[in-house]
Design a protein around this motif. Sequence first.
Motif, short mmCIF file in Angstrom:
data_model
loop_
_atom_site.label_atom_id
_atom_site.label_comp_id
_atom_site.label_asym_id
_atom_site.label_seq_id
_atom_site.Cartn_x
_atom_site.Cartn_y
_atom_site.Cartn_z
N ASP A 1 32.44 -0.63 -13.46
CA ASP A 1 33.81 -1.20 -13.37
C ASP A 1 34.65 -0.55 -14.19
OD1 ASP A 1 35.90 -2.20 -12.25
OD2 ASP A 1 35.66 -4.15 -12.86
N PRO A 2 35.53 0.62 -13.94
CA PRO A 2 35.65 1.18 -12.71
C PRO A 2 34.56 2.38 -12.62
CG PRO A 2 37.00 2.29 -14.34
CD PRO A 2 36.46 0.97 -15.18
N ILE A 3 34.42 2.94 -11.44
CA ILE A 3 33.70 3.89 -10.87
C ILE A 3 34.15 5.19 -11.75
CG2 ILE A 3 32.42 5.57 -9.30
CD1 ILE A 3 32.36 2.91 -7.65
N GLU A 4 33.54 5.76 -12.84
CA GLU A 4 33.79 7.10 -13.46
C GLU A 4 33.41 8.26 -13.10
OE1 GLU A 4 33.33 6.40 -17.70
OE2 GLU A 4 34.26 4.32 -17.60
N TYR A 5 32.23 8.35 -12.26
CA TYR A 5 31.63 9.60 -11.97
C TYR A 5 31.15 9.31 -10.54
CZ TYR A 5 28.53 13.60 -11.67
OH TYR A 5 27.62 14.67 -11.47
N GLU A 6 31.89 10.09 -9.56
CA GLU A 6 31.47 9.91 -8.24
C GLU A 6 30.02 10.71 -8.00
OE1 GLU A 6 32.37 8.61 -4.37
OE2 GLU A 6 33.59 8.39 -6.05
N LEU A 7 29.14 10.00 -7.50
CA LEU A 7 27.90 10.57 -6.98
C LEU A 7 27.76 11.14 -5.64
CD1 LEU A 7 25.66 8.08 -8.77
CD2 LEU A 7 25.96 10.28 -9.70
N VAL A 8 27.55 12.37 -5.52
CA VAL A 8 27.22 12.95 -4.12
C VAL A 8 25.80 12.90 -3.65
CG1 VAL A 8 27.80 15.15 -2.72
CG2 VAL A 8 29.02 14.44 -4.74
N PRO A 9 25.40 12.19 -2.64
CA PRO A 9 24.20 12.03 -2.11
C PRO A 9 23.52 13.31 -1.83
CG PRO A 9 25.55 10.45 -0.99
CD PRO A 9 26.45 11.43 -1.95
N ASP A 10 22.19 13.33 -2.41
CA ASP A 10 21.49 14.57 -1.95
C ASP A 10 20.27 13.94 -1.25
OD1 ASP A 10 19.93 17.05 -1.71
OD2 ASP A 10 19.55 17.19 -3.92
N LYS A 11 19.25 13.51 -2.05
CA LYS A 11 17.83 13.14 -1.37
C LYS A 11 18.05 11.50 -1.22
CE LYS A 11 14.97 16.95 -2.33
NZ LYS A 11 13.62 17.37 -3.12
N CYS A 12 18.94 10.82 -2.25
CA CYS A 12 19.02 9.45 -2.19
C CYS A 12 20.37 8.91 -1.36
CB CYS A 12 19.27 9.05 -3.56
SG CYS A 12 17.82 9.14 -4.84
N ILE A 13 19.99 7.68 -0.69
CA ILE A 13 21.07 6.80 -0.46
C ILE A 13 21.77 6.30 -1.64
CG2 ILE A 13 21.98 4.99 0.92
CD1 ILE A 13 19.23 5.43 2.59
N ILE A 14 23.13 6.53 -1.86
CA ILE A 14 23.70 6.06 -3.15
C ILE A 14 24.89 5.25 -2.76
CG2 ILE A 14 25.04 6.83 -4.96
CD1 ILE A 14 23.33 9.37 -5.13
N GLU A 15 25.01 4.09 -3.42
CA GLU A 15 26.05 3.18 -3.06
C GLU A 15 26.50 2.66 -4.44
OE1 GLU A 15 25.46 -0.37 -0.63
OE2 GLU A 15 23.43 0.55 0.24
N GLN A 16 27.79 3.27 -4.76
CA GLN A 16 28.57 2.95 -6.10
C GLN A 16 29.51 1.58 -5.79
OE1 GLN A 16 29.21 7.51 -6.51
NE2 GLN A 16 29.40 6.40 -8.56
N ARG A 17 29.24 0.55 -6.58
CA ARG A 17 29.79 -0.44 -6.44
C ARG A 17 30.61 -0.92 -7.63
NH1 ARG A 17 28.03 -4.21 -2.49
NH2 ARG A 17 28.78 -5.82 -3.87
N GLU A 18 31.90 -1.63 -7.56
CA GLU A 18 32.41 -2.00 -8.72
C GLU A 18 32.33 -3.67 -9.00
OE1 GLU A 18 36.68 -0.39 -9.51
OE2 GLU A 18 36.22 0.67 -7.71
N GLU A 19 31.55 -4.22 -7.97
CA GLU A 19 31.55 -5.78 -8.20
C GLU A 19 29.76 -5.91 -8.12
OE1 GLU A 19 33.89 -7.97 -8.15
OE2 GLU A 19 35.39 -6.43 -8.17
N PRO A 20 29.46 -6.83 -8.99
CA PRO A 20 28.09 -7.20 -8.90
C PRO A 20 27.71 -7.62 -7.60
CG PRO A 20 29.18 -8.59 -10.38
CD PRO A 20 30.11 -7.76 -9.67
N VAL A 21 26.26 -7.61 -7.47
CA VAL A 21 25.73 -7.95 -6.11
C VAL A 21 25.12 -9.48 -6.13
CG1 VAL A 21 24.98 -5.69 -5.46
CG2 VAL A 21 23.39 -7.12 -6.81
N ILE A 22 25.22 -9.74 -7.31
CA ILE A 22 25.06 -11.26 -7.72
C ILE A 22 26.05 -11.79 -8.91
CG2 ILE A 22 23.60 -13.45 -8.42
CD1 ILE A 22 21.11 -11.34 -7.79
N ALA A 23 26.91 -12.72 -8.31
CA ALA A 23 28.00 -12.95 -9.41
C ALA A 23 28.31 -14.52 -9.54
CB ALA A 23 29.44 -12.58 -8.91
N LYS A 24 28.75 -15.17 -10.44
CA LYS A 24 29.01 -16.45 -10.70
C LYS A 24 29.62 -17.12 -9.35
CE LYS A 24 30.12 -19.26 -14.61
NZ LYS A 24 28.56 -19.89 -14.91
N GLY A 25 29.15 -18.24 -9.11
CA GLY A 25 29.75 -18.88 -7.82
C GLY A 25 29.13 -18.62 -6.65
#
Length: 168
Positions: free
Chosen positions: A17-41
């Motif tokens: 946060d923020p995403i500084e480098y955009e990854l271009v998928p090659d062999k991987c499935i890539i998900e770039q997130r700015e929010e955590p997958v587990i967060a308070k609440g």
Amino acid sequence: IDAINHKYGHHVITLEDPIEYELVPDKCIIEQREEPVIAKGMPGTEHNKYGFEGGCVLKLDGVYHLFTSEMVADTVHDKMMLAHWTSQDGLTWERRDTMFESSGSKDPQDIRSALWAPMPVYNEEEGRWNVFHVSFTPGDFGRIWRAVSSTKGRQGIHGPWVDAECIL
């Protein structure tokens, strides 16, 4: 991450946060997130006062397993829970259980003042899961402990867990 992307066919989820480098998928499935997958609440975080410290994720039979240290009370780096979370997609997580909880005390005789860094390993010879973790005694170095699942086989990844020995 870029080297992994060009060599392996993994599913990579990044958090920046923020995403500084955009990854271009090659062999991987890539998900770039700015929010955590587990967060308070979120469900399962009610007891988690200060967040997570480290952890390990593995995938077994299509299910992701997160083993992590949760900072649950004051003092922030002493009162910890070693927790097990699961997810079907790596994005939506459910807290399964507390494997161990530290005392958080300052007593120099307390071998479980703080707990850190759970690392699950399946032992083929024993046919059981082992979880190696660090346990600190106030004023001393940490020790590496081995806990063993009471349930035999790969399904034993869910525990329950029993201390086996201090190995280092």
